[in-house]
Design a protein around this motif. Sequence first.
Motif, PDB file in Angstrom:
ATOM      1  N   UNK A 586      27.584  30.518  22.819  1.00 50.43           N
ATOM      2  CA  UNK A 586      26.748  31.650  23.211  1.00 50.43           C
ATOM      3  C   UNK A 586      25.465  31.182  23.883  1.00 50.43           C
ATOM      4  N   UNK A 587      25.048  31.906  24.933  1.00 48.63           N
ATOM      5  CA  UNK A 587      23.727  31.701  25.532  1.00 48.63           C
ATOM      6  C   UNK A 587      23.074  33.061  25.727  1.00 48.63           C
ATOM      7  N   UNK A 588      21.759  33.084  25.684  1.00 52.78           N
ATOM      8  CA  UNK A 588      21.048  34.341  25.878  1.00 52.78           C
ATOM      9  C   UNK A 588      21.245  35.283  24.707  1.00 52.78           C
ATOM     10  N   UNK A 589      21.375  36.573  25.000  1.00 52.72           N
ATOM     11  CA  UNK A 589      21.496  37.605  23.971  1.00 52.72           C
ATOM     12  C   UNK A 589      22.964  37.995  23.806  1.00 52.72           C
ATOM     13  N   UNK A 590      23.549  37.658  22.664  1.00 52.13           N
ATOM     14  CA  UNK A 590      24.940  38.001  22.371  1.00 52.13           C
ATOM     15  C   UNK A 590      25.038  38.464  20.930  1.00 52.13           C
ATOM     16  N   UNK A 591      26.011  39.312  20.662  1.00 45.68           N
ATOM     17  CA  UNK A 591      26.172  39.835  19.310  1.00 45.68           C
ATOM     18  C   UNK A 591      27.567  40.415  19.151  1.00 45.68           C
ATOM     19  N   UNK A 592      27.989  40.567  17.910  1.00 41.72           N
ATOM     20  CA  UNK A 592      29.234  41.257  17.574  1.00 41.72           C
ATOM     21  C   UNK A 592      28.870  42.529  16.832  1.00 41.72           C
ATOM     22  N   UNK A 593      29.449  43.653  17.231  1.00 42.45           N
ATOM     23  CA  UNK A 593      29.196  44.883  16.488  1.00 42.45           C
ATOM     24  C   UNK A 593      30.342  45.864  16.682  1.00 42.45           C
ATOM     25  N   UNK A 594      30.372  46.865  15.844  1.00 41.50           N
ATOM     26  CA  UNK A 594      31.456  47.845  15.870  1.00 41.50           C
ATOM     27  C   UNK A 594      31.383  48.734  17.109  1.00 41.50           C
ATOM     28  N   UNK A 595      30.192  48.977  17.617  1.00 42.81           N
ATOM     29  CA  UNK A 595      30.043  49.843  18.791  1.00 42.81           C
ATOM     30  C   UNK A 595      30.661  49.217  20.031  1.00 42.81           C
ATOM     31  N   UNK A 602      35.821  45.308  15.861  1.00 42.49           N
ATOM     32  CA  UNK A 602      34.644  44.689  16.453  1.00 42.49           C
ATOM     33  C   UNK A 602      34.903  44.291  17.906  1.00 42.49           C
ATOM     34  N   UNK A 603      33.827  44.170  18.667  1.00 40.10           N
ATOM     35  CA  UNK A 603      33.835  43.598  19.997  1.00 40.10           C
ATOM     36  C   UNK A 603      32.547  42.828  20.178  1.00 40.10           C
ATOM     37  N   UNK A 604      32.381  42.216  21.360  1.00 37.86           N
ATOM     38  CA  UNK A 604      31.182  41.426  21.621  1.00 37.86           C
ATOM     39  C   UNK A 604      30.307  42.122  22.658  1.00 37.86           C
ATOM     40  N   UNK A 605      29.009  42.106  22.416  1.00 36.95           N
ATOM     41  CA  UNK A 605      28.045  42.611  23.389  1.00 36.95           C
ATOM     42  C   UNK A 605      27.311  41.428  23.995  1.00 36.95           C
ATOM     43  N   UNK A 606      27.360  41.321  25.312  1.00 34.85           N
ATOM     44  CA  UNK A 606      26.658  40.266  26.040  1.00 34.85           C
ATOM     45  C   UNK A 606      25.548  40.932  26.845  1.00 34.85           C
ATOM     46  N   UNK A 607      24.319  40.525  26.635  1.00 33.63           N
ATOM     47  CA  UNK A 607      23.170  41.224  27.193  1.00 33.63           C
ATOM     48  C   UNK A 607      22.588  42.157  26.151  1.00 33.63           C
ATOM     49  N   UNK A 608      21.442  42.712  26.431  1.00 31.19           N
ATOM     50  CA  UNK A 608      20.715  43.474  25.428  1.00 31.19           C
ATOM     51  C   UNK A 608      20.070  44.710  26.030  1.00 31.19           C
ATOM     52  N   UNK A 609      19.775  45.674  25.173  1.00 34.43           N
ATOM     53  CA  UNK A 609      19.014  46.848  25.625  1.00 34.43           C
ATOM     54  C   UNK A 609      17.563  46.471  25.901  1.00 34.43           C
ATOM     55  N   UNK A 610      17.157  45.312  25.395  1.00 39.33           N
ATOM     56  CA  UNK A 610      15.865  44.735  25.765  1.00 39.33           C
ATOM     57  C   UNK A 610      16.178  43.586  26.706  1.00 39.33           C
ATOM     58  N   UNK A 611      16.023  43.758  28.024  1.00 39.31           N
ATOM     59  CA  UNK A 611      16.549  42.810  29.008  1.00 39.31           C
ATOM     60  C   UNK A 611      16.231  41.362  28.682  1.00 39.31           C
ATOM     61  N   UNK A 612      17.241  40.519  28.909  1.00 36.86           N
ATOM     62  CA  UNK A 612      17.082  39.103  28.575  1.00 36.86           C
ATOM     63  C   UNK A 612      17.651  38.209  29.654  1.00 36.86           C
ATOM     64  N   UNK A 613      17.600  38.659  30.903  1.00 37.59           N
ATOM     65  CA  UNK A 613      18.112  37.873  32.030  1.00 37.59           C
ATOM     66  C   UNK A 613      19.584  37.569  31.834  1.00 37.59           C
ATOM     67  N   UNK A 689      34.354  31.955  30.909  1.00 37.46           N
ATOM     68  CA  UNK A 689      32.948  32.319  30.728  1.00 37.46           C
ATOM     69  C   UNK A 689      32.767  33.797  31.046  1.00 37.46           C
ATOM     70  N   UNK A 690      32.281  34.536  30.071  1.00 35.05           N
ATOM     71  CA  UNK A 690      32.009  35.970  30.206  1.00 35.05           C
ATOM     72  C   UNK A 690      30.497  36.132  30.339  1.00 35.05           C
ATOM     73  N   UNK A 691      30.039  36.705  31.452  1.00 31.91           N
ATOM     74  CA  UNK A 691      28.607  36.673  31.780  1.00 31.91           C
ATOM     75  C   UNK A 691      28.058  38.073  32.039  1.00 31.91           C
ATOM     76  N   UNK A 692      26.825  38.288  31.625  1.00 32.06           N
ATOM     77  CA  UNK A 692      26.069  39.498  31.964  1.00 32.06           C
ATOM     78  C   UNK A 692      24.739  39.049  32.576  1.00 32.06           C
TER      79      UNK A 692
END
Length: 712
Positions: A586-595, A602-613, A689-692
């Motif tokens: 993982x690099x930057x903002x990544x997380x696993x959540x039900x949404x 579960x799925x993975x969220x890459x990137x954030x609601x608070x921008x992180x490039x 590589x999965x990128x946002x």
Amino acid sequence: MRPRSLAVAAALTVLPLALTSLGATAQAASISNASSARVTLPSTVTPAVAASQKQGDVPAQQQIPVAVGLKLRNTAELDRFLAAVSDPASDQYGKYLTPAQFKARYAPAQADVEKVKAFLRSQGLTVTGVSDNGQVIDAHGTADQIAKAFGTHESTYVDPKQNRTFFANDAAASLPLAIADLVEGLSGLNDHTVRHSRIVKPDNAAPQAAPRGLGPAQYDGAYRFDKTGADGAGSTVALWEFDGYKSSNLTTYDKQFGLSGPAVSTVSVDGANYDAAPTDGQGEVELDSEIVRGVAPKAKQLVYEAPNTDAGEIDMAAKIVADNKASVISISWGSCEPDTTAATMTAVSNNLKQAAAQGISVFSASGDDGSRDCTQSTSGAKVKAVDYPASDPYVTGVGGTNLKVSAANGYASESAWSTSGGGVSTQFAKPKWQTGTGVTGTMRTVPDISSDADPKSGFAIYSQDPKKAPTWMVFGGTSAAAPLWSGYAALFNQKAKAAHQANLGEVNPKVYRLANSAAYRTAFHDVTTGANQDFATKAGYDQVTGWGSPIADTLTTALLGSTTPPPSGGITNGGFETGNLTGWKSTGSTAVNAAAKHGGKYGAQVGSTSPSATSSLSQTFTAPKGSTKLSFAYDVTCDANVAADWATATLKDNTTGATTTVLPRTCTSGAGWQTATGSLTAGHAYTLTLTNVDDNFEVYPTYTYFDDVTVS
């Protein structure tokens, strides 16, 4: 704790938490605490207090050692992992953790360990150590200091049934709220523990100059261990012991039966040093070792020896799993559940969870008092009860039979041993894998499996009573059945390694899966005659012999076939159903959540609601044989300006060096879930590589959900 071939039981259990302190004295009155808000710790009083005669206070300066068990972290995630690692349909099957990985994910946080240590020291206690896996803190202090720290009072008692003196806390212990929230349980406030053993023998016959009873050729032949094509080489078995042994006795056994293998070695826990002068449990230790040697002669044996106390048992469990030197644990000691504090059982069980996560199989004798395991202890013979640790969900409980062997050392017949331990746990809920038993109810039942244990069909063992000369004896008890199955696991692990498969690991999910399949009748001897006090044998599973005894060669074939892992290579944790990012970098903002899910939970969220490039997930894998395609689902939230923000994915063929863009830059907010695919060449190594990409303009955050990454 007692050897499961013994007729004497420990008495360790719980009194109602409302029990008030008996005869509170200045010792109790002097209690002072760091906080006035205290939490009662359940299951910290032995039932022997209610059944015994109080004699007076423990001397104020008497030293009392305690073991403080700390809570595991991320327990829901751990439960998901344990289910997946033993499921051949999972891409996590057989991918066991190292002790360091377990500690990083699930052990108590170091800050919490330090917080509890600081509290203990503030109360005047001496912290003597922390287990390597961080689950147990050992400490000691005077009776006065113990009273201050744990809000209790220590008294001396006489147990009229066992005619001995012991000390114990009069009422439940407590801790300040901030500390109690970190603590799983507290053990060591009483020493009402049986420290001597008595092996089950067929009669009072005099010791023999030559072997009498079953030898390796007979039990290896009857159960077809000799048909597996394995001798245990490369496997290590840990023996869980509270006494010592004489190496010379083990050597005599080996010479008699023409066995050779690695020398048995001792691992001391908490300074235990029994081997110089073993006591009443010596026969137990030598029985365990000699049976393992007879089944798996080339397996390495580590004899872990601990003080015969609650704290000793907890520390031994923690040390075995932290050492991670053995792939099998054999346990022939225990106590009935109602006489064992839940605090101690929980602390031990947490360590056994770690054993399962690391691929360690655990076998424990189910007891020798039938369905009334407390017959010779505090709770008494009227109570239906099972034995711990055999009842633990992460342990395979081994019951007892009477085995008849043919003249050619083959299997003739088998019936239940009338005092084989078995019944229904009052402590542990029925695990999801315990299916097909025909037993209703919500609690775990034992045993799971069985083998010879009746002293009338017992084993030839070379041992000695304390202070007497060594000689040949006939021993029985489920103490013999547990090491026999442990020896089998050593054989299996050797075969699995040769087949490039994982260790047997947690046994029960595999046994129950197999027992509910068409292979059951060829893998087990189904024992259908006999009973214990409250349960009778029947076709299939029963609470006397479990699923039955092994037909080792066909059992091995069935287990290797039914536990074949997914094809070599492929994506790990492509659906993120572990609830974490295991397998991904993982690099930057990544997380696993039900949404973020497309399928599953579960799925993975890459990137954030608070921008992180720029953020990304990547994984390197090998395309399995027959695979041609990689696919994944994605859902991107974007401001529709692909020049600044986008989702993308690349697939690099590390074998050829070529890189393919499998998801061109896309910014399709509101389009919902879509699918991207890429081509694979079987046997090639790839990096996905999965990128946002987000330009970091906070008004329009960009992030992408990725899920269901599969190779087909």
